[in-house]
Motif scaffolding. Structure first.
Motif, PDB file in Angstrom:
ATOM      1  N   GLN A 361      13.718  47.398  65.044  1.00 36.88           N
ATOM      2  CA  GLN A 361      13.523  46.637  66.258  1.00 36.88           C
ATOM      3  C   GLN A 361      14.203  47.354  67.419  1.00 36.88           C
ATOM      4  N   ALA A 362      13.538  47.306  68.579  1.00 35.02           N
ATOM      5  CA  ALA A 362      14.112  47.929  69.775  1.00 35.02           C
ATOM      6  C   ALA A 362      15.241  47.041  70.303  1.00 35.02           C
ATOM      7  N   VAL A 363      16.417  47.638  70.505  1.00 32.38           N
ATOM      8  CA  VAL A 363      17.584  46.893  70.982  1.00 32.38           C
ATOM      9  C   VAL A 363      18.089  47.532  72.276  1.00 32.38           C
ATOM     10  N   ILE A 364      18.337  46.688  73.260  1.00 37.24           N
ATOM     11  CA  ILE A 364      18.933  47.171  74.511  1.00 37.24           C
ATOM     12  C   ILE A 364      20.465  47.056  74.395  1.00 37.24           C
ATOM     13  N   TYR A 365      21.157  48.179  74.522  1.00 36.44           N
ATOM     14  CA  TYR A 365      22.619  48.218  74.433  1.00 36.44           C
ATOM     15  C   TYR A 365      23.222  48.496  75.809  1.00 36.44           C
ATOM     16  N   GLN A 366      24.374  47.876  76.037  1.00 31.48           N
ATOM     17  CA  GLN A 366      25.146  48.211  77.236  1.00 31.48           C
ATOM     18  C   GLN A 366      26.295  49.146  76.830  1.00 31.48           C
ATOM     19  N   GLY A 367      26.448  50.235  77.601  1.00 32.39           N
ATOM     20  CA  GLY A 367      27.498  51.205  77.305  1.00 32.39           C
ATOM     21  C   GLY A 367      26.928  52.598  77.164  1.00 32.39           C
ATOM     22  N   THR A 378      27.542  47.550  73.226  1.00 28.42           N
ATOM     23  CA  THR A 378      27.221  46.214  72.712  1.00 28.42           C
ATOM     24  C   THR A 378      25.742  45.916  72.923  1.00 28.42           C
ATOM     25  N   ALA A 379      25.137  45.172  71.957  1.00 29.46           N
ATOM     26  CA  ALA A 379      23.724  44.842  72.039  1.00 29.46           C
ATOM     27  C   ALA A 379      23.534  43.651  72.974  1.00 29.46           C
ATOM     28  N   ASP A 380      22.733  43.857  74.002  1.00 27.72           N
ATOM     29  CA  ASP A 380      22.479  42.791  74.974  1.00 27.72           C
ATOM     30  C   ASP A 380      21.184  42.042  74.692  1.00 27.72           C
ATOM     31  N   ALA A 381      20.191  42.719  74.086  1.00 23.39           N
ATOM     32  CA  ALA A 381      18.893  42.063  73.852  1.00 23.39           C
ATOM     33  C   ALA A 381      18.148  42.783  72.748  1.00 23.39           C
ATOM     34  N   GLY A 444       9.633  39.784  77.384  1.00 24.64           N
ATOM     35  CA  GLY A 444       9.496  40.165  75.983  1.00 24.64           C
ATOM     36  C   GLY A 444      10.783  40.580  75.336  1.00 24.64           C
ATOM     37  N   VAL A 445      11.931  40.344  75.956  1.00 21.80           N
ATOM     38  CA  VAL A 445      13.219  40.758  75.398  1.00 21.80           C
ATOM     39  C   VAL A 445      14.037  39.524  75.120  1.00 21.80           C
ATOM     40  N   THR A 446      14.569  39.431  73.930  1.00 23.92           N
ATOM     41  CA  THR A 446      15.389  38.272  73.555  1.00 23.92           C
ATOM     42  C   THR A 446      16.854  38.587  73.723  1.00 23.92           C
ATOM     43  N   THR A 447      17.560  37.717  74.452  1.00 23.54           N
ATOM     44  CA  THR A 447      18.995  37.909  74.645  1.00 23.54           C
ATOM     45  C   THR A 447      19.756  37.463  73.427  1.00 23.54           C
ATOM     46  N   THR A 448      20.774  38.236  73.031  1.00 23.20           N
ATOM     47  CA  THR A 448      21.559  37.901  71.855  1.00 23.20           C
ATOM     48  C   THR A 448      23.034  38.156  72.146  1.00 23.20           C
TER      49      THR A 448
END
Length: 451
Positions: A361-367, A378-381, A444-448
């Motif tokens: 799954q594609a994950v958007i990370y901050q950092g 950290t994973a943002d979405a 289309g991005v789920t926040t987690t």
């Protein structure tokens, strides 16, 4: 009684309008006092010092070392009280360097003769009390010993520049020209009590002592003093010549010199033996830190006051000043460290990137990709799976696509997903990627909240 030959000389110098130095020369007591505090104050302090010491010691047949120290302390009290009583003399003080002939503190002690293991040999006890010398010092006036053609400074200056020299900030030559060379850290009359440095020495035949105010040593180098003492055998001629040399070099301060020759005494030691002296603190068990010591600062600007009129009177105590400086330095260092950590953390947390996790799954990370030191991204979405992206987009994600904002990363994911449409004659079916409800605004991005 000790046989001495003495010469003494004092001069106003070439700059000062008055001579604030005073001296005492008697049969057994010799003092140089350099007053400070300006006209009608410095000379008063130095005069009070020599008068009090003369009163207590000059008539004594054989004072002890503690009596000499007590006389100097008594002079300190006289000056301190006089300064309080007369506002015009507030802050006055004086240095003191002194030599006195005393009864030998070891006189009468049994000394073995020749062989200490031979019980038949009786101890030799002096028939008459022997004599010695006591040296005492407060301030930056000095006492030198000239022996075997070598000049040794016996006393230690209680001065700002001496502390700079002792800590390696400046050299002896630089100290003579330092703009704050006249700031002293201990003097008579500044505090109710004063600590006195003192030593005892045997009477050695041929020794020559020089007591002087800083008006000599600020103008004439030790090597030139030694050369004069070598050439001039008569102590009076030597004293006059040293004062003359100081005047020729500029005479910026009052100049006082006392030269004392020891004519009778013990045989001189071997020339290769070094003089090894340390001060004996009059108050045993007390902290030897000089009262009024200033915090070292070799780059500090010079005082606007006239040279010689400066002292460590008043202000913050030296221990408290050192503590405050250390606290300030520590606080500044801690503040810089905190600021640096904050800046570093902000940088390490800046930016976003997209990567596939273990479930593709594609994950958007901050950092920063891979993290920086202890700061992990950290994973943002969480976005669609790999098979829902165009191949080129999936390849870009595999290469760790980076973005300046979260919205840019989310837009990249939404733009890169595929849409498949199937049409029949009766029914048209449209297949689209399902977008979770809580991610509607993210395209289309789920926040987690978890990685």
């Amino acid at each position: 009684m000790a046989q001495l030959r003495v010469g003494a000389s004092t001069h106003t110098g070439q700059v000062r309008p008055e001579n604030e130095d005073n001296l005492l020369v008697s049969d057994r007591v010799f003092v140089v006092a350099d007053g400070m505090g300006g006209h009608e104050a410095g000379e008063v302090a130095s005069q009070l010092a020599v008068d009090r010491i003369a009163e207590l010691l000059a008539g004594a047949t054989a004072p002890s070392a503690p009596e000499v120290v007590d006389a100097i302390r008594a002079a300190n009290g006289d000056i301190f009280r006089a300064a309080i009583a007369n506002p015009g003399q507030h802050g006055m003080g004086t240095t003191v360097t002194a030599i006195a002939v005393i009864s030998d503190p070891f006189a009468g002690r049994a000394e073995p003769n020749i062989d200490v293991n031979d019980s038949s040999v009786s101890p030799v006890i002096p028939a008459e009390p022997s004599e010695a010398l006591v040296l005492a010092n407060v301030g930056d006036s000095r006492t030198y010993l000239f022996r075997h053609g070598r000049l040794r400074r016996v006393t230690v200056d209680h001065s700002y520049v001496q502390e700079l020299v002792a800590t390696g900030h400046i050299t002896e030559d630089e100290a003579r020209e330092h703009p704050r060379r006249n700031i002293i850290t201990r003097a008579l009359g500044i505090e109710p009590e004063v600590r006195v440095d003192w030593w005892t020495l045997p009477l050695i035949r041929g020794d020559r002592f020089v007591l002087c105010s800083d008006g000599l040593v600020d103008e004439v180098a030790d090597a030139d003093i030694a050369a004069t003492l070598t050439i001039e055998a008569d102590p009076q001629v030597a004293a006059d010549r040293l004062v003359e040399k100081a005047n020729q070099a500029g005479g910026r301060d009052n100049i006082t010199v006392v030269v004392i020759d020891v004519l009778e005494g013990d045989d001189p030691p071997d020339p290769t033996q070094e003089l090894d002296l340390g001060p004996v603190w009059a108050e045993v068990g007390t902290d030897p830190t000089p009262a009024g010591t200033l915090e070292l600062d070799p780059d500090a600007p010079a005082s606007d006051g006239a040279p010689g009129d400066e002292t460590a009177e008043g202000g913050t105590s030296p221990d408290r000043r050192r503590l405050l400086v250390r606290l300030a330095v520590g606080f500044a260092a801690a503040a810089l460290l905190v600021v640096g950590l904050v800046v570093f953390s902000v940088w390490a947390r800046s930016g976003w990137f997209i990567a596939f996790d273990d479930q593709d799954q594609a994950v958007i990370y901050q950092g920063r990709p891979g993290g920086v030191l202890w700061i992990e991204p950290t994973a943002d979405a969480v976005g669609p799976e790999r098979d829902q992206f165009d191949p080129d987009v999936a390849e870009a994600i595999d290469a760790v696509a980076t973005f300046e904002s979260f919205d840019a990363a989310a837009e990249f994911i939404n733009a890169g997903t595929t849409t498949t449409t199937t049409t029949t004659t009766t029914t048209t079916t449209t297949t689209t990627t399902t977008v979770p409800e809580q991610a509607a605004t993210a395209g289309g991005v789920t926040t987690t909240s978890g990685p």
